[in-house]
Design an enzyme around this catalytic site. Structure first.
Site, PDB file in Angstrom:
ATOM      1  N   CYS A   1      -7.494  11.780 -13.058  1.00 28.30           N
ATOM      2  CA  CYS A   1      -7.739  10.369 -12.739  1.00 28.30           C
ATOM      3  C   CYS A   1      -6.625   9.552 -13.380  1.00 28.30           C
ATOM      4  CB  CYS A   1      -9.103   9.945 -13.268  1.00 28.30           C
ATOM      5  SG  CYS A   1      -9.478   8.247 -12.889  1.00 28.30           S
ATOM      6  N   GLY A   2      -5.809   8.927 -12.545  1.00 25.99           N
ATOM      7  CA  GLY A   2      -4.650   8.184 -13.059  1.00 25.99           C
ATOM      8  C   GLY A   2      -5.048   6.917 -13.781  1.00 25.99           C
ATOM      9  N   HIS A   3      -5.927   6.118 -13.161  1.00 22.64           N
ATOM     10  CA  HIS A   3      -6.323   4.877 -13.847  1.00 22.64           C
ATOM     11  C   HIS A   3      -7.061   5.230 -15.129  1.00 22.64           C
ATOM     12  CE1 HIS A   3     -10.639   5.139 -12.724  1.00 22.64           C
ATOM     13  NE2 HIS A   3     -10.769   4.287 -13.716  1.00 22.64           N
TER      14      HIS A   3
ATOM     15  N   HIS B   1     -11.193  12.238  -1.293  1.00 24.02           N
ATOM     16  CA  HIS B   1     -10.651  10.882  -1.402  1.00 24.02           C
ATOM     17  C   HIS B   1      -9.954  10.530  -0.074  1.00 24.02           C
ATOM     18  CE1 HIS B   1     -11.027  11.916  -5.670  1.00 24.02           C
ATOM     19  NE2 HIS B   1     -10.880  10.642  -5.971  1.00 24.02           N
TER      20      HIS B   1
ATOM     21  N   ASP C   1     -12.039   2.492  -5.108  1.00 24.70           N
ATOM     22  CA  ASP C   1     -11.256   2.306  -6.330  1.00 24.70           C
ATOM     23  C   ASP C   1     -10.807   0.851  -6.428  1.00 24.70           C
ATOM     24  OD1 ASP C   1      -9.540   2.515  -8.502  1.00 24.70           O
ATOM     25  OD2 ASP C   1      -8.862   4.510  -7.908  1.00 24.70           O
TER      26      ASP C   1
ATOM     27  N   CYS D   1      -5.313   3.340  -7.611  1.00 25.68           N
ATOM     28  CA  CYS D   1      -5.592   4.778  -7.664  1.00 25.68           C
ATOM     29  C   CYS D   1      -4.331   5.584  -8.050  1.00 25.68           C
ATOM     30  CB  CYS D   1      -6.163   5.309  -6.344  1.00 25.68           C
ATOM     31  SG  CYS D   1      -6.836   6.972  -6.527  1.00 25.68           S
ATOM     32  N   GLY D   2      -4.351   6.089  -9.257  1.00 28.03           N
ATOM     33  CA  GLY D   2      -3.181   6.825  -9.762  1.00 28.03           C
ATOM     34  C   GLY D   2      -2.943   8.143  -9.055  1.00 28.03           C
ATOM     35  N   THR D   3      -4.020   8.904  -8.817  1.00 28.20           N
ATOM     36  CA  THR D   3      -3.823  10.175  -8.116  1.00 28.20           C
ATOM     37  C   THR D   3      -3.491   9.919  -6.644  1.00 28.20           C
ATOM     38  OG1 THR D   3      -6.242  10.375  -7.920  1.00 28.20           O
ATOM     39  CG2 THR D   3      -5.182  11.614  -9.693  1.00 28.20           C
TER      40      THR D   3
HETATM   41  O1  PYC Z   1      -6.761   6.451 -10.514  1.00 25.64           O
HETATM   42  O2  PYC Z   1      -6.594   8.553  -9.919  1.00 25.64           O
HETATM   43  C1  PYC Z   1      -7.237   7.513 -10.039  1.00 25.64           C
HETATM   44  C2  PYC Z   1      -8.641   7.500  -9.599  1.00 25.64           C
HETATM   45  C3  PYC Z   1      -9.341   8.516  -9.028  1.00 25.64           C
HETATM   46  C4  PYC Z   1     -10.628   8.039  -8.786  1.00 25.64           C
HETATM   47  C5  PYC Z   1     -10.683   6.738  -9.225  1.00 25.64           C
HETATM   48  N1  PYC Z   1      -9.456   6.427  -9.711  1.00 25.64           N
END
Ligand code: PYC
Length: 317
Positions: free
Chosen positions: A92-94, A212, A239, A243-245
């Site tokens: 999870c990036g965030h 996702h 999100d 979303c980082g990923t």
């Molecule tokens: O930021 O990767 C992310 C992420 C995944 C699900 C919610 N945020």
């Protein structure tokens, strides 16, 4: 008097609007050789506690949590397992950005580098002197290109399947503007796309579910290279951050299409208008993405789960 079945200490943050509840103490010990093994133990033995931490009445459906663990990898400062209202996440990036801010808040790290083991692999983060955080994510790649899906309402979409630490189907939004007033429509559309992918048997590597869905729309300004995006997470929550990923998966697709060069800057703007900046280092047909964003502390405390509380495992909405 009722007994507390568990007391869990936490720090709450948000990253670009998306919450992360960082669990710093009180979660049962998870026995495993790697964080990925520990994730399996969490799912097998502590799924009810997972739900109680993030769901109402202690949290809410959109909350993501990050459980801090020791890592057995010498170069890692900590391990982390991310989970949400429906299950665990590989990365999870965030959430990683929030974890770094929380580790700094409790004095575990200084400004500078911090390496974390996640179920998806090792990530390298930097807490910058300005307060924002970079995350060099796991290797990301495009698995399939130009996949066609048709929703049950007859909307045909062409998109890519990509890994950015989670599995994504990425496509242009078919005429629904990515803006807060359209969130209900965007959720319905993404749910339909996910159902259509399942029905067509479209998966990630080794049959992994594509949980996702990411919609893109061009940014209005021609001066910025990037997209506005909407991401539906596993379950039905969206999100609040870019979303980082998802940004990582996007960078992998851009590399595979030859549309963005190594080191070139990229902007991913979420539905709320908040941004991550991204860049990548190429690795054959994949990339090592780096995303950069800001997180803020919003609270800290202890969660109680009293034995006689009918909602100690959360409300299953
Ligand atoms: O930021 O990767 C992310 C992420 C995944 C699900 C919610 N945020």
């Amino acid at each position: 008097m009722s007994m507390a079945a568990a007391d869990i200490r936490y720090i709450d943050t948000h990253t670009a609007g998306e919450p992360t509840r960082i669990i710093i103490d009180g979660f049962p010990h998870l026995e495993g050789e790697s964080v990925s093994d520990c994730r399996d133990v969490l799912t097998r033995d502590h799924d009810a506690l997972r739900a109680g931490i993030v769901r109402e009445p202690r949290g809410h459906e959109a909350m993501v949590a990050a459980l801090l663990l020791d890592s057995s990898i010498a170069e890692c400062d900590a391990g982390v397992i991310f989970f949400n209202n429906v299950g665990t996440l590989a990365m999870c990036g965030h959430g990683a950005i929030g974890v770094v801010k929380a580790l700094h808040h409790i004095g575990k790290i200084e400004v500078g580098g911090c390496t974390l083991e996640t179920p998806a692999g090792v990530i390298e983060t930097i807490l910058h002197p300005e307060g924002d955080v970079s995350v060099r994510n796991v290797r990301s790649f495009r698995e399939m290109s130009d996949v066609s899906v048709t929703t049950h309402e007859g909307i045909e979409l062409i998109g890519d399947v990509a890994w950015g630490g989670n599995w994504f189907f990425i496509t242009e939004s078919p005429g629904v503007p990515i803006e807060p007033s359209r969130i209900d429509q965007l959720i319905d559309l993404c749910c339909e796309i996910r159902t259509a992918l399942e029905a067509d048997g479209v998966t990630g590597t080794s049959g992994a579910a594509i949980d996702h869905i990411e919609l893109h729309q061009s940014l209005p300004s021609k001066q910025q290279v990037g997209v506005r995006s909407f991401v539906l997470c596993p379950g039905k929550e969206w999100d609040r951050s870019p979303c980082g990923t998802g940004t990582s998966a996007t960078l992998a697709c851009l590399h595979a299409r030859g549309q963005l060069q190594e080191g070139a800057p990229w902007i991913q703007m979420g539905v709320l208008g908040t941004r991550f900046s991204g860049t990548f280092v190429a690795d054959g047909d994949g990339v090592y993405p780096t995303i950069r964003g800001s997180a803020y502390l919003t609270g800290e405390g202890t969660l109680h789960f009293m034995e006689d509380d009918p909602f100690r495992h959360g409300i299953d909405l």
